[in-house]
Write a protein that holds these residues in place. Structure first.
Motif, PDB file in Angstrom:
ATOM      1  N   HIS A   4     -39.275  19.418  94.235  1.00 25.73           N
ATOM      2  CA  HIS A   4     -40.103  18.337  93.752  1.00 25.73           C
ATOM      3  C   HIS A   4     -39.947  18.207  92.253  1.00 25.73           C
ATOM      4  O   HIS A   4     -39.512  19.103  91.574  1.00 25.73           O
ATOM      5  CB  HIS A   4     -41.556  18.629  94.063  1.00 25.73           C
ATOM      6  CG  HIS A   4     -42.079  19.780  93.267  1.00 25.73           C
ATOM      7  ND1 HIS A   4     -41.942  21.074  93.670  1.00 25.73           N
ATOM      8  CD2 HIS A   4     -42.693  19.826  92.077  1.00 25.73           C
ATOM      9  CE1 HIS A   4     -42.482  21.856  92.767  1.00 25.73           C
ATOM     10  NE2 HIS A   4     -42.933  21.144  91.796  1.00 25.73           N
ATOM     11  N   HIS A   6     -42.380  16.385  88.944  1.00 20.24           N
ATOM     12  CA  HIS A   6     -43.544  15.578  88.640  1.00 20.24           C
ATOM     13  C   HIS A   6     -43.038  14.272  88.072  1.00 20.24           C
ATOM     14  O   HIS A   6     -41.997  14.195  87.470  1.00 20.24           O
ATOM     15  CB  HIS A   6     -44.439  16.305  87.648  1.00 20.24           C
ATOM     16  CG  HIS A   6     -44.939  17.603  88.208  1.00 20.24           C
ATOM     17  ND1 HIS A   6     -44.531  18.805  87.722  1.00 20.24           N
ATOM     18  CD2 HIS A   6     -45.751  17.866  89.237  1.00 20.24           C
ATOM     19  CE1 HIS A   6     -45.089  19.764  88.431  1.00 20.24           C
ATOM     20  NE2 HIS A   6     -45.842  19.222  89.353  1.00 20.24           N
ATOM     21  N   HIS A 131     -47.256  25.188  97.924  1.00 18.56           N
ATOM     22  CA  HIS A 131     -46.617  25.305  96.606  1.00 18.56           C
ATOM     23  C   HIS A 131     -47.671  25.347  95.501  1.00 18.56           C
ATOM     24  O   HIS A 131     -47.658  26.228  94.636  1.00 18.56           O
ATOM     25  CB  HIS A 131     -45.654  24.142  96.346  1.00 18.56           C
ATOM     26  CG  HIS A 131     -45.208  24.089  94.921  1.00 18.56           C
ATOM     27  ND1 HIS A 131     -44.130  24.805  94.453  1.00 18.56           N
ATOM     28  CD2 HIS A 131     -45.735  23.467  93.838  1.00 18.56           C
ATOM     29  CE1 HIS A 131     -44.016  24.614  93.143  1.00 18.56           C
ATOM     30  NE2 HIS A 131     -44.982  23.799  92.745  1.00 18.56           N
ATOM     31  N   ASP A 132     -48.581  24.385  95.518  1.00 21.33           N
ATOM     32  CA  ASP A 132     -49.507  24.242  94.397  1.00 21.33           C
ATOM     33  C   ASP A 132     -50.534  25.365  94.334  1.00 21.33           C
ATOM     34  O   ASP A 132     -50.837  25.864  93.250  1.00 21.33           O
ATOM     35  CB  ASP A 132     -50.225  22.884  94.479  1.00 21.33           C
ATOM     36  CG  ASP A 132     -49.341  21.739  93.990  1.00 21.33           C
ATOM     37  OD1 ASP A 132     -48.470  21.992  93.130  1.00 21.33           O
ATOM     38  OD2 ASP A 132     -49.511  20.601  94.457  1.00 21.33           O
ATOM     39  N   HIS A 136     -49.055  28.272  92.155  1.00 23.87           N
ATOM     40  CA  HIS A 136     -49.547  28.083  90.784  1.00 23.87           C
ATOM     41  C   HIS A 136     -50.862  28.806  90.479  1.00 23.87           C
ATOM     42  O   HIS A 136     -51.067  29.260  89.355  1.00 23.87           O
ATOM     43  CB  HIS A 136     -49.751  26.588  90.489  1.00 23.87           C
ATOM     44  CG  HIS A 136     -48.476  25.842  90.219  1.00 23.87           C
ATOM     45  ND1 HIS A 136     -47.759  26.013  89.054  1.00 23.87           N
ATOM     46  CD2 HIS A 136     -47.788  24.934  90.950  1.00 23.87           C
ATOM     47  CE1 HIS A 136     -46.677  25.232  89.077  1.00 23.87           C
ATOM     48  NE2 HIS A 136     -46.668  24.567  90.224  1.00 23.87           N
ATOM     49  N   GLU A 177     -42.241  26.713  86.620  1.00 24.82           N
ATOM     50  CA  GLU A 177     -41.718  26.558  87.976  1.00 24.82           C
ATOM     51  C   GLU A 177     -40.691  27.625  88.361  1.00 24.82           C
ATOM     52  O   GLU A 177     -40.719  28.133  89.478  1.00 24.82           O
ATOM     53  CB  GLU A 177     -41.105  25.162  88.164  1.00 24.82           C
ATOM     54  CG  GLU A 177     -42.108  24.014  88.091  1.00 24.82           C
ATOM     55  CD  GLU A 177     -43.128  24.004  89.235  1.00 24.82           C
ATOM     56  OE1 GLU A 177     -43.059  24.846  90.146  1.00 24.82           O
ATOM     57  OE2 GLU A 177     -44.029  23.144  89.180  1.00 24.82           O
TER      58      GLU A 177
HETATM   59 FE   LIG Z   1     -45.212  23.043  90.772  1.00 25.14          FE
END
Ligand SMILES: [Fe+2]
Length: 290
Positions: A4, A6, A131-132, A136, A177
């Motif tokens: 991905h 942003h 993922h998030d 993160h 990332e």
């Molecule tokens: Fe990310």
């Protein structure tokens, strides 16, 4: 695995609210969706000991996050807010750059509320809840990362006005990332893109193919990255405090120099690089041959 990024062209989707946030809708997750989370969570928890940095492991331990179900954002936020003043907010997918930066500048991390399909566990078109949140949030429990990402949000709004967004985005890409660091003489991962990826969390540390190079801010600002496959180069920071030091630096002169210098290919090595591992490049040569 597709990666991905942003950033979204304005007008692609109509947001439900000006800041693009939506309710997480935790009660709407199906058993299948919780089961997908469980598969991903268990798979990753087997891989991360000895690969993820201490701070990731510590953050994960202190969060209300387990294998059984997709975390409830409100429960996560209760712990996260107390620790570093950060919170996660649900979004339906990618959001425009300025919206993204604005959230980060205010210590809100936009997280996809959806989860990937069970038959596409390693394919991610847009960042999902695994993922998030898995990738993160453990790092957002760390004060250095907390300050760095907030500064990145503020810097993003500035870089956008100055026309240096690509240069700044590369810094985020190769740290938040896909970043590595050194801990007790060994390489460890801290980037969310690799921490949440079954295949790349192994590739980035175990494979002979990619380069592993000492992080240098201006050099990284010049380095193109791959969004459609594993990285050809991983950059290694000294420790998380190095990121904190970057929040004290004026990036403007660095942007100017980086933009004036030639762009560097993802797999390129410079004579000035401090190289920890010179990659064979075998993986990407083979991928290109197909
Ligand atoms: Fe990310």
């Amino acid at each position: 695995m597709k990666k991905h990024k942003h950033g979204l062209a304005a007008g692609d989707i109509q947001p439900a609210s000006p800041d693009w946030t939506i309710p997480q809708g935790w009660e709407n997750y199906t058993d299948t969706e919780h089961a997908t989370w469980k598969t991903l969570f268990e798979r990753q928890c087997k891989l991360l000991p000895g690969r993820a940095c201490d701070e990731f492991v510590a953050g994960m331990q202190d969060l209300p996050m387990g294998a059984e179900q997709i975390p409830d954002f409100d429960e996560v936020n209760e712990v996260l807010l107390k620790r570093t003043g950060w919170q996660i907010v649900a979004v339906p997918g990618l959001v425009p750059d300025d919206v993204f930066f604005n959230h980060l500048a205010n210590r809100r991390f936009p997280s996809g509320n959806f989860i990937r399909r069970p038959d596409e566990l390693d394919y991610l078109e847009e960042p999902d809840v695994f993922h998030d949140v898995f990738g993160h949030v453990p790092m957002l429990m760390n004060p250095a990362i907390a300050d760095f990402i907030q500064a990145y949000g503020e810097g993003g709004l500035r870089a956008q006005q100055l026309g240096f967004l690509p240069q700044l985005a590369r810094v985020y890409w190769y740290t938040i990332e896909f970043g590595l660091l050194k801990q007790r003489g060994e390489l460890r991962l801290f980037g969310a893109g690799i921490a949440s990826s079954f295949t790349e969390s192994q590739f980035c540390l175990d494979s002979d193919s990619p380069n592993r190079i000492r992080f240098d801010l201006e050099r990284v600002m010049r380095t193109l990255y791959r969004i459609d496959d594993f990285q050809e180069t991983y950059f290694v920071i000294r420790d998380l405090d190095e990121l904190l030091e970057f929040t004290q630096i004026d990036f403007a002169p660095l942007y100017e120099r980086a933009q004036a210098a030639p762009e560097l290919q993802p797999g390129q090595i410079l004579p000035t690089d401090e190289v920890f591992h010179r990659g064979t490049g075998a993986y990407h040569r083979k991928a290109q041959a197909h």
